[in-house]
Every structure is written in structure tokens, then in C-alpha cells.
Scaffold this motif. Sequence first.
Motif, PDB file in Angstrom:
ATOM      1  N   UNK A 236       0.812  -1.214   0.000  1.00 17.59           N
ATOM      2  CA  UNK A 236       0.000   0.000   0.000  1.00 17.59           C
ATOM      3  C   UNK A 236       0.845   1.262   0.000  1.00 17.59           C
ATOM      4  N   UNK A 237       0.147   2.387  -0.023  1.00 14.27           N
ATOM      5  CA  UNK A 237       0.838   3.658  -0.185  1.00 14.27           C
ATOM      6  C   UNK A 237       1.692   4.019   1.025  1.00 14.27           C
ATOM      7  N   UNK A 238       1.410   3.390   2.180  1.00 11.85           N
ATOM      8  CA  UNK A 238       2.195   3.692   3.384  1.00 11.85           C
ATOM      9  C   UNK A 238       3.677   3.449   3.136  1.00 11.85           C
ATOM     10  N   UNK A 239       3.993   2.419   2.370  1.00 13.23           N
ATOM     11  CA  UNK A 239       5.398   2.099   2.092  1.00 13.23           C
ATOM     12  C   UNK A 239       6.029   3.232   1.297  1.00 13.23           C
ATOM     13  N   UNK A 240       5.260   3.728   0.349  1.00 14.48           N
ATOM     14  CA  UNK A 240       5.743   4.814  -0.484  1.00 14.48           C
ATOM     15  C   UNK A 240       5.970   6.079   0.345  1.00 14.48           C
ATOM     16  N   UNK A 241       5.002   6.390   1.186  1.00  9.69           N
ATOM     17  CA  UNK A 241       5.111   7.597   2.018  1.00  9.69           C
ATOM     18  C   UNK A 241       6.317   7.513   2.945  1.00  9.69           C
ATOM     19  N   UNK A 242       6.510   6.326   3.502  1.00 10.54           N
ATOM     20  CA  UNK A 242       7.629   6.163   4.427  1.00 10.54           C
ATOM     21  C   UNK A 242       8.965   6.352   3.694  1.00 10.54           C
ATOM     22  N   UNK A 243       9.101   5.729   2.519  1.00 11.95           N
ATOM     23  CA  UNK A 243      10.349   5.828   1.768  1.00 11.95           C
ATOM     24  C   UNK A 243      10.636   7.287   1.402  1.00 11.95           C
ATOM     25  N   UNK A 244       9.588   7.979   1.021  1.00 14.09           N
ATOM     26  CA  UNK A 244       9.728   9.376   0.613  1.00 14.09           C
ATOM     27  C   UNK A 244      10.128  10.247   1.800  1.00 14.09           C
ATOM     28  N   UNK A 245       9.446  10.024   2.918  1.00 14.57           N
ATOM     29  CA  UNK A 245       9.696  10.804   4.123  1.00 14.57           C
ATOM     30  C   UNK A 245      11.132  10.612   4.608  1.00 14.57           C
ATOM     31  N   UNK A 246      11.571   9.358   4.616  1.00 11.93           N
ATOM     32  CA  UNK A 246      12.911   9.073   5.136  1.00 11.93           C
ATOM     33  C   UNK A 246      13.984   9.291   4.079  1.00 11.93           C
ATOM     34  N   UNK A 247      13.554   9.363   2.806  1.00  9.81           N
ATOM     35  CA  UNK A 247      14.523   9.587   1.737  1.00  9.81           C
ATOM     36  C   UNK A 247      15.305   8.339   1.368  1.00  9.81           C
ATOM     37  N   UNK A 248      14.680   7.194   1.465  1.00  8.63           N
ATOM     38  CA  UNK A 248      15.371   5.942   1.153  1.00  8.63           C
ATOM     39  C   UNK A 248      14.844   5.328  -0.142  1.00  8.63           C
ATOM     40  N   UNK A 249      15.683   4.551  -0.842  1.00 13.33           N
ATOM     41  CA  UNK A 249      15.229   3.922  -2.095  1.00 13.33           C
ATOM     42  C   UNK A 249      14.050   2.985  -1.834  1.00 13.33           C
ATOM     43  N   UNK A 250      13.124   2.963  -2.777  1.00 11.32           N
ATOM     44  CA  UNK A 250      11.907   2.167  -2.624  1.00 11.32           C
ATOM     45  C   UNK A 250      11.885   1.050  -3.677  1.00 11.32           C
ATOM     46  N   UNK A 251      11.993  -0.166  -3.191  1.00 14.84           N
ATOM     47  CA  UNK A 251      11.915  -1.339  -4.070  1.00 14.84           C
ATOM     48  C   UNK A 251      10.484  -1.838  -3.985  1.00 14.84           C
ATOM     49  N   UNK A 252       9.694  -1.485  -4.981  1.00 15.70           N
ATOM     50  CA  UNK A 252       8.253  -1.759  -4.883  1.00 15.70           C
ATOM     51  C   UNK A 252       7.830  -2.731  -5.976  1.00 15.70           C
ATOM     52  N   UNK A 253       7.340  -3.879  -5.557  1.00 17.57           N
ATOM     53  CA  UNK A 253       6.830  -4.849  -6.524  1.00 17.57           C
ATOM     54  C   UNK A 253       5.590  -4.284  -7.210  1.00 17.57           C
ATOM     55  N   UNK A 254       5.278  -4.900  -8.337  1.00 17.50           N
ATOM     56  CA  UNK A 254       4.217  -4.342  -9.169  1.00 17.50           C
ATOM     57  C   UNK A 254       2.833  -4.535  -8.524  1.00 17.50           C
ATOM     58  N   UNK A 255       2.723  -5.471  -7.593  1.00 15.52           N
ATOM     59  CA  UNK A 255       1.440  -5.669  -6.903  1.00 15.52           C
ATOM     60  C   UNK A 255       1.429  -5.023  -5.524  1.00 15.52           C
ATOM     61  N   UNK A 256       2.348  -4.093  -5.290  1.00 18.70           N
ATOM     62  CA  UNK A 256       2.464  -3.506  -3.954  1.00 18.70           C
ATOM     63  C   UNK A 256       1.509  -2.356  -3.724  1.00 18.70           C
ATOM     64  N   UNK A 257       1.035  -1.733  -4.789  1.00 20.12           N
ATOM     65  CA  UNK A 257       0.245  -0.510  -4.627  1.00 20.12           C
ATOM     66  C   UNK A 257       1.117   0.670  -4.237  1.00 20.12           C
ATOM     67  N   UNK A 258       2.439   0.491  -4.312  1.00 14.54           N
ATOM     68  CA  UNK A 258       3.359   1.558  -3.911  1.00 14.54           C
ATOM     69  C   UNK A 258       4.374   1.852  -5.009  1.00 14.54           C
ATOM     70  N   UNK A 259       4.103   1.336  -6.214  1.00 17.99           N
ATOM     71  CA  UNK A 259       5.116   1.449  -7.262  1.00 17.99           C
ATOM     72  C   UNK A 259       4.986   2.779  -7.999  1.00 17.99           C
ATOM     73  N   UNK A 260       5.435   3.820  -7.351  1.00 15.20           N
ATOM     74  CA  UNK A 260       5.437   5.130  -7.988  1.00 15.20           C
ATOM     75  C   UNK A 260       6.309   6.070  -7.171  1.00 15.20           C
ATOM     76  N   UNK A 261       6.483   7.252  -7.679  1.00 21.88           N
ATOM     77  CA  UNK A 261       7.157   8.290  -6.908  1.00 21.88           C
ATOM     78  C   UNK A 261       8.641   8.384  -7.179  1.00 21.88           C
ATOM     79  N   UNK A 262       9.239   9.473  -6.681  1.00 20.39           N
ATOM     80  CA  UNK A 262      10.633   9.789  -7.037  1.00 20.39           C
ATOM     81  C   UNK A 262      11.660   8.813  -6.474  1.00 20.39           C
ATOM     82  N   UNK A 263      11.335   8.061  -5.442  1.00 24.65           N
ATOM     83  CA  UNK A 263      12.336   7.156  -4.868  1.00 24.65           C
ATOM     84  C   UNK A 263      12.242   5.737  -5.416  1.00 24.65           C
ATOM     85  N   UNK A 264      11.352   5.537  -6.384  1.00 21.41           N
ATOM     86  CA  UNK A 264      11.116   4.188  -6.898  1.00 21.41           C
ATOM     87  C   UNK A 264      12.356   3.624  -7.596  1.00 21.41           C
TER      88      UNK A 264
END
Length: 592
Positions: A236-264
Motif C-alpha cells: 500500500x501507499x504507506x510504504x511509499x510515504x515512508x520511503x519518501x519521508x525518510x529519503x530511502x530507495x523504494x523497491x516496490x513490486x508491481x502488486x504492492x500498490x506503492x510502485x510510484x514516486x521519485x524514490x522508486x
Amino acid sequence: MTASAAATFATRLVRTFADLGVEHAVLSPGSRSQALALALAELEQQGRMMLHVRIDERDAAFTALGIARESGRPALVVTTSGTAAANLLPAVVEASHSGVPMIVLTADRPAALRGTGSNQTTWQPGLFGRFVRAERDVPAPLPDAIPDEQELAAFAAAAAVGAPRGSIGSPGLQAGPVHLNLQFVEPLSGALADDAPQPQGKAATAPGAIAEPRASAALQLERGPRTVVIAGADAGEAANEFALHAGWPLIAEVSSGARFGPNLVAAYRELLGHPEFGGRVERAVVFGHPTLSRQVPALLARDDVTVVVVRGPGEPVLPRADTVVADAVTADPEDRSDRAARAWTGQWVFASRELLEQAGADDDVAAPLVERGAAGDYEGQRAFARAELAALRAPITRRALALAVWRASWPHDRLVLGASRLIRELDAVAPGKRMRVHANRGLAGIDGTVSTAIGIALASQSAVRPAVDGARSGAGVSGRERAGTTRVLLGDLTLLHDVGGLLLGAGEVRPRIQLIVGNDGGGTIFDSLEVAATAGPAAFDRVLFTPQQTDLAALAAAYGWEHRRVTGRGDLDSALASPPAGPSVLEVPLER
Ligand SMILES: Cc1ncc(C[n+]2csc(CCOP(=O)(O)OP(=O)(O)O)c2C)c(N)n1
Ligand SMILES: [Mg+2]
């Protein structure tokens, strides 16, 4: 019509579920369950419940799973006794592992008949084993003893959504299926008994009482270790928000609902295997259930990597005994002046973009490079037209198919991914895009995919239907946005496994759903396994690849689904862009 305690209880029970905020019920026909079925039909008439009828219980349960996946609220599943109830198991097991709420109501004969050879009678309590969060075996309603429906419904609803920890059941209870086994005796239906005793239990909670489980305190992660955020299925999007907030790379599978954004980091497979990237990771924060690559489990197994797992709806991954499990995580916000930290994330993101561009370029048919040709330059114009035609007619590869489906889907659509090759192909190449993606990754079965997707389509495209007098029920989903098309990317065997799911009986809602079938004549995922090289080819084909030559056009026609077969990329793109208004199959032949 004689008064029936069964009808009285069944009516009170389903009304209470509606009051608690249950919006959908899926039922399969049967005699023992008739009081529940008739009570639901009446609620549907009143516009207080959306009812779906499926002849096959396995499909009924997967449809309910899809509805709950999409809406976050449990749907009721209603069956008669015997094998009917047993047919719910696959969806119940999947729901259990992926943390999807579901309320199963199985009708039963009285307990005294168990083990006596009585017709259609078996041991239904315990049928779903450890895969239900809670279970009740409820004695048959009698004129002077009607089970307390308020208490039962509140119990079932709370357990299904994963009631606040500590309040009921064991600590850490998560959303999932709940089973009420409801015994009934004759008369199995009839008039409501107005003078029947009222329940003594506490009143059901207010309408819409199905609540979000309460979140407990978050674990604070210190900055410092080189960290990646991993988003598996349903993160879900919580993973994305957390990665963005902390500034860490986001490894998001295609079924995660989090595969977007500048840290993807979409091209994570290559990078995780690289010493300069994966090799330098010191900590991984995991959301959801990663299932699509070998590289992520390999990373999580490394003893020089600290693993922090954030509980989500599904079963938490516990790759190692020293895994830190938290209900939630926080970190200090990214420090933009910390150059080392920025370099760490930037390096992943840029490398991923490079790799993805190459992967896309490898597959893109050369766009016509020829100049269009000036007026009168017939040769130039002809060359242009030829090149353009060639691009449109270029055969469709798996990658091209996966990417075309991804590109055609928009945030108001839903994308459902079947198990097997195509989801992996898409995971390898899909660029970031914010949209709702569903996949049954709890156990990654190829079963029930059509029915799950129909449930998702029904929930996302529906509002509670107006009552006969045109009034709308307060329990409706009118506040929620209605979705566009549900597209389903799946293999041929996955479709054929759930052919029964194509059956939408007369009068059933026919959602806007497009099944995009990559038809390679069998299970080609097995071709990539070692056994493909070691087994004799004939035996391999017979018992693993399992060839099929089903006429999908005839199949679709038999079930009243539109069917189209496309072989060129131009046709594929246009078929995806303008799907029919109802259910349809888009068949895409693929080379083995
Ligand atoms: C219920 C269930 N049975 C068996 C499997 C094992 N399995 C995984 S993929 C697959 C074949 C899928 O074939 P298809 O849908 O045509 O996809 P392809 O691999 O050809 O892309 C099978 C049988 C499974 N995952 N789930
Ligand atoms: Mg196949």
C-alpha cells in the motif's frame, strides 16, 4: 405461511450485518441455507445490500475475496451444507494469508446428525482449520430459542476486520476469514415469527461500525545504516510515504500498490545483485509480502542486513529469527544536507531509470525513423507508411503485452494480475505509476483469478442499488469514487482454471472487466525451471507444461463474454484503450 424460527433468525442476522456496514453478500443456492438466501434477497430489494449469486461456491468465495480486497470491508459468503461448504477452502486460505476479511456463513443440519450417515451432513465446524480467525457452531433457531444475532454478527465482524489487539482473541489478531456454522431445522423458511424472543445480548454497534483496527505505537528507526524500503504485495501507499519521508530507495513490486514516486527503484532485480548497490545494503524495511523475485529473499536472508518488518494486512514475512517486527515505523525526515544519504538514494534511482530505459528500448519496435517525406516525395511517404505499418503489426512479446496493459491502466481503473509469468514480466519492466493493483499473492494460486477480479470490479464499480422506491440506503458506497475498467492480465491455464467464474447468471451485474489472456498454449512458467532441461521433453510437456488448445472464442461466446483476438501491437493498444462496456476477453497469442 407458517412462522419459521429459521427465517426470523436469518433475517435478523443479515440485517444486523447490514447495520454493521457489510455491503455485499455472495451466495450459492441450496436448501439448508434458504432462509439466509431469502433474507438477503429481501435486503437487496430494500437497497440495503448488494447481492451476487454464483452457482459454484468456490467462485462465490473468491468473488467475496475480491470485493473485500477492493473495498476493505468483509462480504458475506453463504452456502448450503456438505461439499458446498468445502468448496470455500481455497479462497479462505488465500484470504487468511493475505489478511483479507471475509464472513463465511455455512448452513448446516443439526449437530446431532453428524456422523450418522445423514444426507449432506459432515463435520463443518473446524472445516477451515487454522485459516479462520474465529469460528462459531451455532445451534438451530427454535421458536423459543433464537440465537442472539446481534452478538454473533458483532463478534464475526470484529474478528473479520482484525479487532483492536487485546480486545478479542489473541494479541496481534489480523483481518481474515471468520466462520459461522449455522444449523437449521425445518421449517427452513417461512413467515417471520413476530413474537419470537428478542436477544438478550448487548445491542449491535451503530451503523457502519466495522472499524479500522487501531494502530499501535510506531517504531522509530535511527538514521545511519544504508537502508532500502521493500514493498511487497499489498504494501500500500504507506510504504511509499515512508520511503519518501525518510529519503530511502523504494523497491516496490508491481502488486504492492506503492510502485510510484521519485524514490522508486523499478529495476531492482539487477541492482540488488550488484555489489555497489545490493552489496552495500545494511538495513531493509519490509512492507507487504514480497513474492516476485529471488533477489529480495536473498537480501533478507543475509546476516549483515538488519530486517525490520512492518505488519500489514497479510501474514508478516519472517525471513530470520532476529527479524524486528513492528506495527508501524517512523524515521526522522530526510536530511537534504546529508550528502552521503542523498547519494545513496540517488544512485539507486538513477541506475534504475537507466536500466528501465534500456529494457523498454530493447523491446520497442523501432518507431518509424524515416522522414515522412515532403509533398510529392512519394518514395519517402511510402517508406514512412511501410515502417509505421510494420511497427503496428509487430508481433507481441510477453514484455510488450505486460507493458501495454500497464500503460493502458489509469488511477480510476483497477489492474488485477494473475500468478505465473506475466506478473513477473511486468514487475521487471513497469515504470512508476500510481494506481490500484491487486493480485492474490497470499499463496500465489492460479485458482479463482477470474472470480476475484469480478469481485474487485463489482466493488469498485458499484454503489448500493436504489431501493424499489428509489431511496438510497445509508450503507451505500456513494461517497466513494466509482472505478473505470478492471483489467486482468493472466495466463491461459489461469483463465481455464476458473472458467466457472465466467458464469454470470441471468440478472447478475455484468461489470466492465477485460480479461487479457496471454495464450501460449500451457504453463510456460515451467519452461524456465531447471526441470525443463533435465526431464524428457514429452514427459515434461505432459505433466508440467500441460498443453491446451481450447477455443477461447467459443468459450467466451458460450458464457456471453465478448471476445477479441489480437496479434499486432497496434490492435493491442486500441483494444486495451477502448474495452467493451461489459465483460470481455482479449486473447493475445504468445510464443511459447
Ligand atoms: C491452484 C494452483 N495450482 C497450481 C499452481 C502451480 N502453477 C503455477 S503457474 C502454473 C501454470 C500457469 O500457466 P498460465 O496461466 O498459462 O501462465 P504461463 O506460465 O503460461 O504464463 C501452475 C500450474 C498454482 N500456482 N496454483
Ligand atoms: Mg500459459
